[in-house]
Design a protein around this motif. Structure first.
Motif, PDB file in Angstrom:
ATOM      1  N   ALA A 145      33.696   6.416 -16.747  1.00  0.00           N
ATOM      2  CA  ALA A 145      33.521   7.820 -17.127  1.00  0.00           C
ATOM      3  C   ALA A 145      34.846   8.565 -17.067  1.00  0.00           C
ATOM      4  O   ALA A 145      35.141   9.394 -17.941  1.00  0.00           O
ATOM      5  CB  ALA A 145      32.492   8.475 -16.209  1.00  0.00           C
ATOM      6  N   MET A 146      35.652   8.269 -16.052  1.00  0.00           N
ATOM      7  CA  MET A 146      36.954   8.921 -15.922  1.00  0.00           C
ATOM      8  C   MET A 146      37.874   8.549 -17.094  1.00  0.00           C
ATOM      9  O   MET A 146      38.526   9.414 -17.688  1.00  0.00           O
ATOM     10  CB  MET A 146      37.613   8.523 -14.597  1.00  0.00           C
ATOM     11  CG  MET A 146      38.958   9.190 -14.339  1.00  0.00           C
ATOM     12  SD  MET A 146      39.748   8.586 -12.831  1.00  0.00           S
ATOM     13  CE  MET A 146      40.199   6.910 -13.323  1.00  0.00           C
ATOM     14  N   ILE A 147      37.892   7.262 -17.439  1.00  0.00           N
ATOM     15  CA  ILE A 147      38.728   6.804 -18.555  1.00  0.00           C
ATOM     16  C   ILE A 147      38.264   7.421 -19.867  1.00  0.00           C
ATOM     17  O   ILE A 147      39.067   7.853 -20.699  1.00  0.00           O
ATOM     18  CB  ILE A 147      38.701   5.262 -18.634  1.00  0.00           C
ATOM     19  CG1 ILE A 147      39.393   4.659 -17.400  1.00  0.00           C
ATOM     20  CG2 ILE A 147      39.382   4.769 -19.908  1.00  0.00           C
ATOM     21  CD1 ILE A 147      39.274   3.150 -17.310  1.00  0.00           C
ATOM     22  N   ALA A 148      36.930   7.484 -20.068  1.00  0.00           N
ATOM     23  CA  ALA A 148      36.391   8.083 -21.290  1.00  0.00           C
ATOM     24  C   ALA A 148      36.778   9.549 -21.391  1.00  0.00           C
ATOM     25  O   ALA A 148      37.137  10.038 -22.478  1.00  0.00           O
ATOM     26  CB  ALA A 148      34.869   7.929 -21.312  1.00  0.00           C
ATOM     27  N   LYS A 206      36.733  10.631 -25.117  1.00  0.00           N
ATOM     28  CA  LYS A 206      35.573   9.953 -25.693  1.00  0.00           C
ATOM     29  C   LYS A 206      34.284  10.501 -25.080  1.00  0.00           C
ATOM     30  O   LYS A 206      34.246  10.909 -23.917  1.00  0.00           O
ATOM     31  CB  LYS A 206      35.648   8.440 -25.430  1.00  0.00           C
ATOM     32  CG  LYS A 206      36.930   7.781 -25.906  1.00  0.00           C
ATOM     33  CD  LYS A 206      37.019   7.738 -27.420  1.00  0.00           C
ATOM     34  CE  LYS A 206      38.253   6.943 -27.865  1.00  0.00           C
ATOM     35  NZ  LYS A 206      38.367   6.901 -29.343  1.00  0.00           N
ATOM     36  N   GLU A 207      33.217  10.490 -25.852  1.00  0.00           N
ATOM     37  CA  GLU A 207      31.933  10.959 -25.352  1.00  0.00           C
ATOM     38  C   GLU A 207      31.187   9.880 -24.577  1.00  0.00           C
ATOM     39  O   GLU A 207      30.447  10.176 -23.644  1.00  0.00           O
ATOM     40  CB  GLU A 207      31.049  11.431 -26.512  1.00  0.00           C
ATOM     41  CG  GLU A 207      31.524  12.733 -27.156  1.00  0.00           C
ATOM     42  CD  GLU A 207      30.525  13.250 -28.166  1.00  0.00           C
ATOM     43  OE1 GLU A 207      29.441  12.641 -28.278  1.00  0.00           O
ATOM     44  OE2 GLU A 207      30.827  14.239 -28.838  1.00  0.00           O
ATOM     45  N   ASP A 208      31.357   8.632 -24.962  1.00  0.00           N
ATOM     46  CA  ASP A 208      30.582   7.534 -24.378  1.00  0.00           C
ATOM     47  C   ASP A 208      31.417   6.716 -23.401  1.00  0.00           C
ATOM     48  O   ASP A 208      32.617   6.515 -23.594  1.00  0.00           O
ATOM     49  CB  ASP A 208      30.049   6.608 -25.474  1.00  0.00           C
ATOM     50  CG  ASP A 208      29.076   7.320 -26.392  1.00  0.00           C
ATOM     51  OD1 ASP A 208      28.368   8.222 -25.905  1.00  0.00           O
ATOM     52  OD2 ASP A 208      29.032   6.975 -27.587  1.00  0.00           O
ATOM     53  N   VAL A 209      30.755   6.210 -22.358  1.00  0.00           N
ATOM     54  CA  VAL A 209      31.354   5.246 -21.451  1.00  0.00           C
ATOM     55  C   VAL A 209      31.061   3.856 -22.004  1.00  0.00           C
ATOM     56  O   VAL A 209      29.897   3.460 -22.128  1.00  0.00           O
ATOM     57  CB  VAL A 209      30.766   5.373 -20.024  1.00  0.00           C
ATOM     58  CG1 VAL A 209      31.352   4.312 -19.107  1.00  0.00           C
ATOM     59  CG2 VAL A 209      31.037   6.762 -19.463  1.00  0.00           C
TER      60      VAL A 209
END
Length: 448
Positions: A327-330, A335-338
């Protein structure tokens, strides 16, 4: 009215799990108070037997008395029985006996098993139970044989076999109980490759989760591939073990209290053992009190993450940690999705990972603050102990044996919550959720 209230108390699977584990703990505490269970003539205090029974059933390993010298062989057998039941789950054992008696498994029992193994459906749950028992007993038997052979060089055959079986069951179930005596754990075998490698394999296999073990066994079949869950567990577990070993090796390389006097090969072996152990096993091959504070705090982080879902270990779990990192990288990438291994995670899974982490972090902080009031010790020592209890790890840097009555009660509660999981406990104690018939208007707040 009373009958209806009584049915509602035990109706849900989370409540059945809570009551079941509580019953096993109280039964074990009572058995440990009997004269044949302890060496000393005077009856042990109930709080100490309750602490030991909770630690064993919740497969933690924290002890207020030395397992190898305080309890008789009968007492140790009671402890190892609680470890086996607690590690595999009391519903797994009950289902096994029901299958042996050829009794039909009801829908409610299947739902409880689904909750116990963190499964998304009850499909194939009985097959999973059979696999769990077969895998567990097979791995424990292999570990017991290897341990027994090694221990025969140091002690009589009968004693070696007993210790081999005890430690194989304890380590596979990530309990960390040992019978070496005087709280030594595996410090006498810090440079022994066989003992350390077998210990690490037992801990890792017990901490991966039975769903992952099943995937690994069946991967040889045509057309079978590893599930997303197994890929995440294996990759994150491997990363944490390797990264943890490197960090511990660097931090402790010149520490005269731990690694400095060891040959290079033994340093590497000890670093890997201490990297694997915080994944909820509670085994140590060096004196943890002698570790640098930076290393102790790093181990706290590893203990908080813990093992994987559906395993014998605790912590917030590797999949939870992976979802948060994803989630942090997204978010950083806009980006919206993990996305993990080209699969998108449902938003509900990310919310659940965040909820578990914040819930766990809050519990650890509150318990640490309370213990800072009741116990006169360094905060890092208290934080280490509380995280070890919540993660059902069992590692200690010397506080457990010095705990006050209030401190023991707090640690008991943390071990219990850590084994069941904070969300399971909250579902068990909280009201049933009803259907939401409306949604509030969307609002905006500034974040960051």
């Amino acid at each position: 009215m009373l009958r209806k209230w009584g049915r509602s108390i035990v109706a849900s699977p989370p409540r059945i799990l809570v009551l079941g584990f509580a019953a096993i703990i109280l039964s074990g505490a009572g058995l440990l108070m009997l004269p044949f269970s302890h060496v000393q003539e005077e009856t042990p205090r109930f709080i100490d037997t309750l602490f030991t029974a909770t630690s064993a059933t919740c497969v933690t390993g924290l002890v207020v008395v030395d397992t190898g010298t305080y309890w008789t062989t009968a007492g140790q057998l009671i402890i190892i029985a609680m470890i086996q039941i607690g590690g595999l789950g009391f519903m797994t054992m009950a289902t096994l006996f029901a299958l042996m008696l050829k009794r039909r498994i009801s829908l409610r029992e299947r739902l409880v098993l689904q909750e116990a193994f963190n499964q998304t459906s009850i499909e194939g749950i009985i097959r999973l139970v059979r696999k769990v028992v077969v895998y567990a007993l097979s791995i424990e038997l292999a570990g017991a044989i290897l341990f027994s052979i090694r221990f025969m060089f140091d002690m009589p055959a009968g004693k070696a076999i007993y210790k081999g079986v005890f430690h194989a069951v304890s380590f596979f179930n990530n309990a960390g109980f040992d019978t070496m005596g005087n709280y030594r754990s595996l410090t006498d075998y810090v440079g022994d490759p066989l003992v350390n490698i077998v210990t690490m394999l037992l801990i890792i296999l017990g901490g991966l989760g039975f769903v992952v073990l099943s995937d690994l066994v069946e991967i040889r079949k045509p057309g079978r591939k590893l599930s997303l869950h197994s890929k995440v567990v294996l990759s994150m577990s491997g990363f944490l073990i390797l990264f943890g070993a490197v960090i511990i090796f660097i931090f402790e390389y010149t520490n005269t209290n731990t690694f400095a006097s060891l040959p290079f090969g033994e340093k590497v072996l000890a670093a890997f053992t201490q990297s694997v152990s915080p994944r909820t096993a509670g085994v140590n091959s060096v004196d943890l009190a002698g570790l640098r504070q930076s290393t102790q705090f790093f181990i706290v982080i590893l203990m908080f993450i813990g093992a994987s879902p559906g395993s014998t270990g605790g912590g917030i779990k590797t999949t939870t940690f992976t979802a948060l990192i994803g989630a942090m990288i997204a978010m950083i990438r806009g980006k919206e999705d993990v996305v993990l291994f080209r699969y998108r995670l449902a938003q509900e899974r990310v919310y659940k990972a965040l909820t578990i982490t914040l819930f766990a972090f809050g519990l650890v902080m509150i318990a640490s603050m309370i213990l800072s009031t009741t116990e006169d010790h360094r905060f890092l020592m208290i934080l280490f102990e509380v995280t070890s209890a919540f993660g059902t790890v069992g590692l200690s840097i010397g506080l457990t044996a010095k705990l006050t009555l209030a401190g023991k009660i707090i640690i008991i509660l943390m071990m219990f919550i850590g084994r069941l999981g904070p969300l399971t406990l909250s579902y068990a104690l909280g009201p049933r959720k009803g259907r939401v018939l409306y949604r509030h208007a969307e609002g905006k707040i500034i974040i960051g």
